[in-house]
Motif scaffolding. Structure first.
Motif, short mmCIF file in Angstrom:
data_model
loop_
_atom_site.label_atom_id
_atom_site.label_comp_id
_atom_site.label_asym_id
_atom_site.label_seq_id
_atom_site.Cartn_x
_atom_site.Cartn_y
_atom_site.Cartn_z
N GLU A 94 -52.78 4.71 80.61
CA GLU A 94 -53.86 5.02 79.68
C GLU A 94 -53.93 4.03 78.52
N THR A 95 -52.77 3.55 78.08
CA THR A 95 -52.76 2.61 76.96
C THR A 95 -53.16 1.20 77.38
N GLY A 96 -53.28 0.98 78.70
CA GLY A 96 -53.81 -0.29 79.19
C GLY A 96 -52.78 -1.30 79.63
N LEU A 97 -51.54 -0.87 79.85
CA LEU A 97 -50.51 -1.80 80.32
C LEU A 97 -50.76 -2.12 81.79
N HIS A 98 -51.01 -3.38 82.10
CA HIS A 98 -51.32 -3.76 83.48
C HIS A 98 -50.09 -3.60 84.38
N ASN A 99 -50.35 -3.14 85.63
CA ASN A 99 -49.29 -2.94 86.63
C ASN A 99 -48.16 -2.07 86.07
N ALA A 100 -48.56 -0.97 85.45
CA ALA A 100 -47.60 -0.10 84.76
C ALA A 100 -46.50 0.40 85.68
N THR A 101 -46.86 0.81 86.90
CA THR A 101 -45.86 1.35 87.82
C THR A 101 -44.84 0.29 88.21
N GLY A 102 -45.33 -0.92 88.46
CA GLY A 102 -44.42 -2.01 88.78
C GLY A 102 -43.51 -2.33 87.61
N LYS A 103 -44.06 -2.32 86.40
CA LYS A 103 -43.24 -2.61 85.22
C LYS A 103 -42.22 -1.52 84.96
N MET A 104 -42.52 -0.30 85.38
CA MET A 104 -41.55 0.79 85.20
C MET A 104 -40.30 0.59 86.04
N VAL A 154 -43.14 8.75 90.39
CA VAL A 154 -43.38 7.98 89.17
C VAL A 154 -44.83 8.09 88.72
N THR A 155 -45.76 8.06 89.66
CA THR A 155 -47.18 8.08 89.34
C THR A 155 -47.79 9.49 89.39
N LEU A 156 -46.95 10.50 89.59
CA LEU A 156 -47.46 11.87 89.73
C LEU A 156 -48.28 12.30 88.52
N GLY A 157 -47.76 12.04 87.32
CA GLY A 157 -48.47 12.46 86.11
C GLY A 157 -49.84 11.82 86.00
N THR A 158 -49.91 10.53 86.34
CA THR A 158 -51.19 9.82 86.31
C THR A 158 -52.14 10.38 87.36
N TYR A 159 -51.62 10.66 88.56
CA TYR A 159 -52.45 11.21 89.63
C TYR A 159 -53.02 12.58 89.23
N PRO A 180 -36.05 15.84 76.16
CA PRO A 180 -36.73 14.55 76.02
C PRO A 180 -36.80 13.75 77.33
N LEU A 181 -35.81 13.90 78.20
CA LEU A 181 -35.86 13.22 79.50
C LEU A 181 -37.09 13.65 80.28
N ALA A 182 -37.43 14.93 80.21
CA ALA A 182 -38.59 15.45 80.93
C ALA A 182 -39.88 14.80 80.46
N PHE A 183 -39.97 14.48 79.17
CA PHE A 183 -41.16 13.80 78.65
C PHE A 183 -41.35 12.46 79.36
N TYR A 184 -40.25 11.75 79.58
CA TYR A 184 -40.34 10.43 80.23
C TYR A 184 -40.83 10.56 81.66
N TYR A 185 -40.22 11.45 82.43
CA TYR A 185 -40.62 11.61 83.81
C TYR A 185 -42.08 12.06 83.93
N GLN A 186 -42.48 12.95 83.03
CA GLN A 186 -43.79 13.57 83.14
C GLN A 186 -44.92 12.69 82.60
N TYR A 187 -44.64 11.94 81.53
CA TYR A 187 -45.75 11.28 80.85
C TYR A 187 -45.63 9.77 80.65
N ALA A 188 -44.52 9.16 81.04
CA ALA A 188 -44.39 7.71 80.83
C ALA A 188 -45.48 6.94 81.59
N ASN A 189 -45.64 7.23 82.88
CA ASN A 189 -46.64 6.50 83.65
C ASN A 189 -48.06 6.77 83.18
N PRO A 190 -48.46 8.05 82.97
CA PRO A 190 -49.82 8.28 82.44
C PRO A 190 -50.07 7.57 81.11
#
Length: 419
Positions: free
Chosen positions: A245-255, A25-30, A231-241
């Protein structure tokens, strides 16, 4: 089924998907925050999942099904995975990181089929028993996300600056080590195919089911399944980043709201399908992809944060109503003789080919709309929304639902692949 066996299978499924959710889930952000990866490099890293999906049938069909107990292969693969995860944790640049993730996904993807094989081998009535066991897999994915955000805070702004997100790989390595060792205590699952039996490549890849493509409706569904993976690939690849980046707190938990909604919509799927039928169920799923990406494109982490949360929560509707319905539709179309081959073919086409193309396109789009390390997320998310809308229009225009045939869906029939 004995309570001890049920506990072992539940724990196995929990750890199997904890291992995946703890880093994927956090791979893109990492990749962006720790390794300063470009969109193309991120696409290459995520594409390893597709290569793993393509290669997995060979490992299962040529090795596990013939020569060794499934639980032993499962243990060996996860022990090897633990070593690879530790090496990913230690990697300091993308060049060093990529070979490990490539090998890891080739090692991990076969385990998705192996945990199912171990489970089914212990069940007298899989339709009633498997749903309960598989739900622990979704729970494992949820727990991993909650730990990252709410227990360790590895996806917080401060942790990202100090590089703490790499600890997800260390946590995964430990969990993989535990599952690897635990696998040897699982119920014995011996090979079901005589090792002297001649191997057919067409059977391993599911090509025996190509006869299904003679049916016009099925080929429309098949093409839609491949195209919607873009479009599914966009979600897996970039949803967490994006959320980070947009500033949503605890993004991984909210996902994890996405996995929670999966459980809810899995219960609603049989009711909706019986009332509205196959075509409307699939169409609603595709429409949900359009809505999700438009919500991402126009939402923010402040007064419009509810749009981001709704977009996340739509995951259950997007995934369950399309992919699970599609698995069951494929099962019904294939008939008894080609059931396994048909599921292998649709998995190869979607998680193999479709996602591979999707990750590549997502990487190109991300690079095209990133200037001076600032991404234009509104444009990036609008593109998969348009792609999903185009797939929906084509599906509605050419798919003609037939009223006859067995298309009943049991509430216990659940997905076997990606969350």
């Amino acid at each position: 089924m004995k309570a001890t066996i049920r506990f072992k299978l539940s724990a196995m499924m929990f750890l199997e998907f904890f291992v995946w959710g703890a880093w994927f889930v956090t791979l893109g952000t990492y990749l962006s925050a720790n390794l300063q990866a470009t969109g193309a490099q991120s696409a290459a890293a995520f594409s390893t999942q597709s290569f793993g999906a393509i290669i997995a049938p060979f490992i299962i069909g040529l090795i596990a099904d013939r020569y060794f107990n499934a639980e032993k292969i499962l243990g060996i693969l996860h022990l090897l995975g633990a070593v690879l995860m530790f090496q990913m944790y230690r990697s300091s640049d993308f060049t060093a990181f990529y070979p490990y993730i490539f090998i890891y996904m080739i090692v991990y993807m076969p385990t998705l089929a192996l945990v199912n094989s171990v489970s089914f081998n212990q069940m007298k009535n899989p339709e009633k028993e498997f749903g309960f066991i598989r739900a622990f897999g979704t729970l494992g994915w949820i727990v991993a996300g909650l730990l990252i955000s709410y227990a360790f805070h590895w996806d917080s702004e401060e942790s990202l600056k100090t590089g703490l997100l790499k600890n997800t790989f260390l946590m995964t390595a430990i969990a993989s080590l535990i599952l690897g060792l635990f696998s040897f205590a699982l119920p014995k699952t011996p090979p079901k195919i005589n090792k002297e039996e001649k191997v057919k490549l067409s059977s391993v890849l599911g090509l025996d089911a190509l006869k299904l493509l003679k049916d016009k409706n099925y080929i429309i569904f098949f093409l839609a399944s491949v195209l919607i993976c873009v479009p599914l690939a966009f979600y897996y690849q970039y949803a967490n980043p994006y959320l980070v980046e947009t500033g949503l707190h605890n993004a991984t938990g909210k996902m994890t709201f996405g996995q929670m909604s999966e459980l809810l919509f899995m219960l609603l799927l049989p009711l909706f399908f019986s009332k509205f039928g196959l075509k409307k169920t699939l169409a609603l799923a595709m429409l949900s992809w359009v809505l999700r990406y438009l919500l991402f494109a126009h939402g923010n982490a402040n007064e419009l944060s509810f749009m981001l949360i709704i977009g996340i929560a739509l995951h259950g509707l997007c995934y369950d109503f399309f992919f699970v319905t599609g698995q069951i539709y494929t099962d019904n179309k294939a008939g008894e003789k080609y059931k396994s081959a048909a599921q292998g073919l649709i998995t190869l086409a979607t998680y193999g080919v479709g996602m591979l193309v999707g990750f590549y396109i997502a990487g190109l789009i991300k690079d095209a709309y990133t200037v001076n390390n600032i991404a234009d997320w509104k444009q990036i998310w609008t593109i998969p929304a348009v792609i999903a809308a185009a797939v929906l229009v084509l599906f509605l225009a050419f798919f003609k639902e037939k009223k006859s045939g067995n298309t009943n869906i049991s509430s216990n029939e659940i997905p076997t692949y990606a969350e």
